[in-house]
Design a protein around this motif. Structure first.
Motif, mmCIF file in Angstrom:
data_model
loop_
_atom_site.group_PDB
_atom_site.id
_atom_site.type_symbol
_atom_site.label_atom_id
_atom_site.label_comp_id
_atom_site.label_asym_id
_atom_site.label_seq_id
_atom_site.Cartn_x
_atom_site.Cartn_y
_atom_site.Cartn_z
ATOM 1 N N ALA A 113 13.954 48.771 80.880
ATOM 2 C CA ALA A 113 14.647 47.293 80.902
ATOM 3 C C ALA A 113 13.106 46.307 81.126
ATOM 4 O O ALA A 113 12.939 45.257 80.919
ATOM 5 C CB ALA A 113 15.408 47.144 81.882
ATOM 6 N N LEU A 114 12.299 47.052 82.184
ATOM 7 C CA LEU A 114 11.026 46.236 82.467
ATOM 8 C C LEU A 114 10.461 46.097 81.074
ATOM 9 O O LEU A 114 9.694 45.054 80.819
ATOM 10 C CB LEU A 114 10.311 46.931 83.259
ATOM 11 C CG LEU A 114 10.714 46.571 84.855
ATOM 12 C CD1 LEU A 114 9.959 47.966 85.808
ATOM 13 C CD2 LEU A 114 10.167 45.397 85.433
ATOM 14 N N ARG A 136 16.408 44.278 89.855
ATOM 15 C CA ARG A 136 16.911 45.645 89.755
ATOM 16 C C ARG A 136 17.206 46.113 91.141
ATOM 17 O O ARG A 136 16.712 45.955 91.835
ATOM 18 C CB ARG A 136 16.036 46.654 89.037
ATOM 19 C CG ARG A 136 16.793 48.090 89.003
ATOM 20 C CD ARG A 136 16.184 49.214 89.904
ATOM 21 N NE ARG A 136 16.536 50.412 89.715
ATOM 22 C CZ ARG A 136 16.126 51.526 90.212
ATOM 23 N NH1 ARG A 136 14.797 51.590 90.491
ATOM 24 N NH2 ARG A 136 16.720 52.731 89.758
ATOM 25 N N LEU A 137 18.634 46.483 91.340
ATOM 26 C CA LEU A 137 18.989 47.159 92.341
ATOM 27 C C LEU A 137 19.291 48.616 91.965
ATOM 28 O O LEU A 137 20.138 48.588 91.077
ATOM 29 C CB LEU A 137 20.260 46.623 93.028
ATOM 30 C CG LEU A 137 20.148 45.187 93.604
ATOM 31 C CD1 LEU A 137 21.425 44.650 94.006
ATOM 32 C CD2 LEU A 137 19.074 45.056 94.622
ATOM 33 N N TYR A 148 20.849 40.128 90.182
ATOM 34 C CA TYR A 148 20.631 41.677 90.723
ATOM 35 C C TYR A 148 21.475 42.329 89.719
ATOM 36 O O TYR A 148 22.785 42.362 89.517
ATOM 37 C CB TYR A 148 21.006 41.716 91.916
ATOM 38 C CG TYR A 148 20.598 40.922 92.961
ATOM 39 C CD1 TYR A 148 19.253 41.140 93.272
ATOM 40 C CD2 TYR A 148 21.060 39.631 93.259
ATOM 41 C CE1 TYR A 148 18.716 40.276 94.511
ATOM 42 C CE2 TYR A 148 20.384 38.811 94.203
ATOM 43 C CZ TYR A 148 19.284 39.236 94.713
ATOM 44 O OH TYR A 148 18.617 38.306 95.604
ATOM 45 N N LEU A 149 20.680 43.246 88.588
ATOM 46 C CA LEU A 149 21.006 44.081 87.996
ATOM 47 C C LEU A 149 21.162 45.522 88.447
ATOM 48 O O LEU A 149 20.253 45.929 88.968
ATOM 49 C CB LEU A 149 20.558 44.079 86.588
ATOM 50 C CG LEU A 149 20.572 42.723 85.765
ATOM 51 C CD1 LEU A 149 19.308 42.880 84.665
ATOM 52 C CD2 LEU A 149 21.883 42.637 85.318
ATOM 53 N N ILE A 150 22.431 45.984 88.465
ATOM 54 C CA ILE A 150 22.517 47.394 89.241
ATOM 55 C C ILE A 150 22.236 48.403 88.225
ATOM 56 O O ILE A 150 23.194 48.788 87.439
ATOM 57 C CB ILE A 150 23.999 47.611 89.804
ATOM 58 C CG1 ILE A 150 24.188 46.518 90.823
ATOM 59 C CG2 ILE A 150 24.108 49.004 90.209
ATOM 60 C CD1 ILE A 150 25.589 46.184 91.266
ATOM 61 N N LEU A 173 14.023 42.571 82.549
ATOM 62 C CA LEU A 173 14.137 42.492 84.033
ATOM 63 C C LEU A 173 12.904 42.070 84.231
ATOM 64 O O LEU A 173 11.811 42.239 84.060
ATOM 65 C CB LEU A 173 14.333 44.118 84.292
ATOM 66 C CG LEU A 173 14.406 44.614 85.952
ATOM 67 C CD1 LEU A 173 15.619 44.073 86.189
ATOM 68 C CD2 LEU A 173 14.452 46.068 85.993
ATOM 69 N N ASP A 174 12.728 41.322 85.830
ATOM 70 C CA ASP A 174 11.667 40.908 86.213
ATOM 71 C C ASP A 174 10.908 41.523 87.360
ATOM 72 O O ASP A 174 9.695 41.698 87.421
ATOM 73 C CB ASP A 174 11.758 39.440 86.482
ATOM 74 C CG ASP A 174 12.294 38.554 85.404
ATOM 75 O OD1 ASP A 174 11.403 38.304 84.389
ATOM 76 O OD2 ASP A 174 13.158 37.487 85.402
ATOM 77 N N ILE A 175 11.692 42.111 88.240
ATOM 78 C CA ILE A 175 11.485 42.737 89.325
ATOM 79 C C ILE A 175 11.999 44.177 89.547
ATOM 80 O O ILE A 175 13.233 44.096 89.482
ATOM 81 C CB ILE A 175 11.438 42.110 90.772
ATOM 82 C CG1 ILE A 175 10.874 40.783 90.536
ATOM 83 C CG2 ILE A 175 11.215 42.825 92.177
ATOM 84 C CD1 ILE A 175 11.010 39.679 91.766
#
Length: 577
Positions: free
Chosen positions: A285-286, A36-37, A273-275, A291-293
């Protein structure tokens, strides 16, 4: 209730988009690391970009010759056979030499050479480059040398005893000249000329060429499309405001060294990288596993998840220390803020220990200046400014501020005009907004009007660069290297576009900065560091708040080792379980 239902719908839509972006097309193979960004990056070009998240992505595409290791403040060789060595010294310079690995090549198969390093330095020194961050450090390079018969051999001439000489001789992202300067414009200019000449010293044709190169170099194409380097990953997609995708190169030269050099490992086959600006959407999302991080989670949300048994079963939590400090910048050019008594008064209105405990959930440490508390030259004798509205009132009274018209706001005659003690405070992050509201509340009690102004970070950055602000809530990330205060504190960087945005500089601080940069002994340098911190502490050109811990939440499907380097992990070293 309707608002809650609407929020749920928005979250479901966001997650749907995320899942769609990850699952569209044919079934994926290999390890896709999803990160995630919080916000989109401005550019993926190290010399030009100014957003923090851009730096971590650029490092995977454009390798430096040497880099700091993941877990220690220690340089390690990446594209050179060994760390640069001091081979000669003169009265004014030190010369460092290194040999670039024969295997190091660009995407077209051509060799990475000393000419590419020289091009990278000269590109940053071009007078038309708008971002001066690189230029401030690279001014300590006096020359870059190579031998046409051995272009892999690099010699970097650095100012005598400069504290970051070894870093300058290899720790900058190296650009492929053939991509970023196909007309070889910068070959027509020397490092020495770019360092010494001003606008009046160039011929009109030279000036035109420099401008032409800079326009191309800073163009949208080289910022967002044509991104190329010697690193393990290449940019394959960038959807503005949505995602950035890197893929591992199929035949990357560094693979043969990965077994002996951990920094050259590249485990993920793809990094997406998902904004996701919205925190609730990122958390969902986590939990959903798309989402991983995730970083940039508020301390309260981080702690709530860490205490939730359902989350703990799926997620892992890390809080490594990072080289960063949070602060409020004063524009000391403003007549009100030119008075250090006013700045001291405002500093006394922030209850930093309470903010750390209640807002940061204890995940931070108070600081007294711009040097990280973990450094041996951090001034332990200075104590954080106490929360004391009474002290604030005394400082303002000493500065001549009184409520002459009885409207609840202090005023004073400045430059012939009756002036209210009213200041705008620009904020962009959630933490900054909370800090601003707390400061506004306390300031009002003693007759000071602090007006929080929420702005998107890009607009905030524009105001900062143009020096169009009173106060701004900010944070600054630092390198693991020795701290060089020149860029942020020297008088030569106080103009619009420079990094000394607060505008504070004195002959003594300039002298101390030069001493820090060029001391011949560690003891002398440390004494300069200590005195430098004392002066800033007394003058308070910034309100030095705290150094936070990074807050990383990761899926248990991955193996992640936290790092002191930003953003608290290295993507290329993350493994799939």
């Amino acid at each position: 209730m309707k608002w809650m239902e609407f929020s749920k719908i928005i979250l479901i839509l966001v997650i749907g988009l995320i899942l769609d972006s990850c699952q569209s097309g044919t079934k994926e193979t290999g390890f896709n690391l999803r990160i995630r960004l919080k916000e989109d990056v401005d550019c993926l070009q190290p010399i030009v970009s100014q957003t923090r998240s851009a730096t971590q992505i650029e490092a995977l595409v454009m390798l430096p010759l040497i880099e700091y290791s993941m877990d220690r403040i220690e340089l390690t060789a990446l594209m050179v056979k060994e760390l640069p060595k001091l081979i000669n010294s003169t009265d004014s310079s030190d010369i460092y030499a290194s040999d670039i690995l024969e295997e190091a090549v660009w995407d077209n198969g051509s060799a990475v050479t000393a000419l590419d390093y020289a091009f990278s330095v000269k590109a940053a020194l071009n007078p038309f480059i708008k971002n001066t961050n690189w230029k401030s450090s690279l001014k300590n390079i006096q020359d870059v040398r190579w031998d046409a018969s051995n272009p892999k051999h690099l010699e970097v001439v650095v100012a005598k005893n400069y504290l970051l000489a070894k870093e300058l001789s290899g720790n900058i992202n190296v650009y492929p000249e053939y991509v970023y300067d196909p007309e070889h414009i910068m070959q027509k200019f020397t490092v020495q000329d770019l360092l010494k000449k001003d606008s009046s010293s160039w011929s009109s044709s030279e000036w035109t060429l420099l401008q032409k190169f800079a326009e191309q170099f800073q163009s949208a194409d080289f910022c967002k499309k044509t991104i190329s380097g010697s690193g393990p990953y290449r940019l394959v997609a960038w959807e503005a405001g949505s995602k950035i995708i890197l893929e591992k190169k199929k035949a990357w030269w560094g693979e043969v060294f990965a077994s002996s050099n951990a920094m050259l490992k590249a485990y993920p086959d793809k990094i997406t990288y998902l904004i996701i600006p919205d925190e609730a959407a990122a958390v969902l999302a986590l939990k959903e596993g798309s989402l991983d991080i995730c970083t940039d989670i508020s301390p309260r949300q981080f702690e709530a998840l860490r205490m939730d048994s359902n989350s703990v079963s799926k997620l892992q939590f890390f809080t490594p220390g990072i080289f960063q400090y949070n602060y409020i910048d004063f524009n000391t050019r403003r007549p009100i803020l030119a008075d250090q008594n006013v700045r001291k008064a405002i500093a006394h209105l922030i209850d930093v220990p309470s903010f750390i405990q209640n807002v940061m959930q204890g995940l931070a440490q108070a600081v007294v200046g711009p040097i990280h508390p973990s450094r041996p030259y951090y001034n332990q004798q200075l104590k954080p400014i106490s929360f004391s509205p009474d002290s604030a009132s005394r400082w303002l009274n000493a500065a001549g501020w009184k409520d002459t018209d009885k409207d609840g706001i202090l005023d004073k005659r400045i430059q012939g005009k009756q002036t209210k003690l009213a200041l705008d405070l620009i904020v962009s992050s959630e933490g900054g907004k909370k800090l601003a509201l707390l400061l506004q509340e306390q300031a009002k009690k003693i007759g000071v009007n602090i007006n929080p102004v929420n702005k998107d970070f890009s607009l905030m950055l524009k105001d900062l660069n143009e020096l169009n602000f009173d106060m701004a809530a900010l944070n600054i990330g630092q390198q693991p290297s020795l701290y060089d205060p020149f860029q942020n504190w020297h008088s030569s960087n106080t103009k619009a576009g420079g990094s000394n945005r607060c505008g504070y500089a004195t002959p003594e601080t300039d002298r101390l900065i030069e001493m820090i940069r060029n001391s011949t002994t560690e003891e002398q340098r440390n004494q300069a560091y200590l005195r430098f911190q004392e002066i800033l502490y007394e003058a308070q050109p910034q309100i030095f708040l705290f150094s936070p811990k990074e807050r990383i939440i990761a899926s248990k499907r991955i193996l992640l080792e936290p790092s002191i380097r930003r953003p608290g992990y290295l993507e290329n070293l993350v493994k799939e379980r």
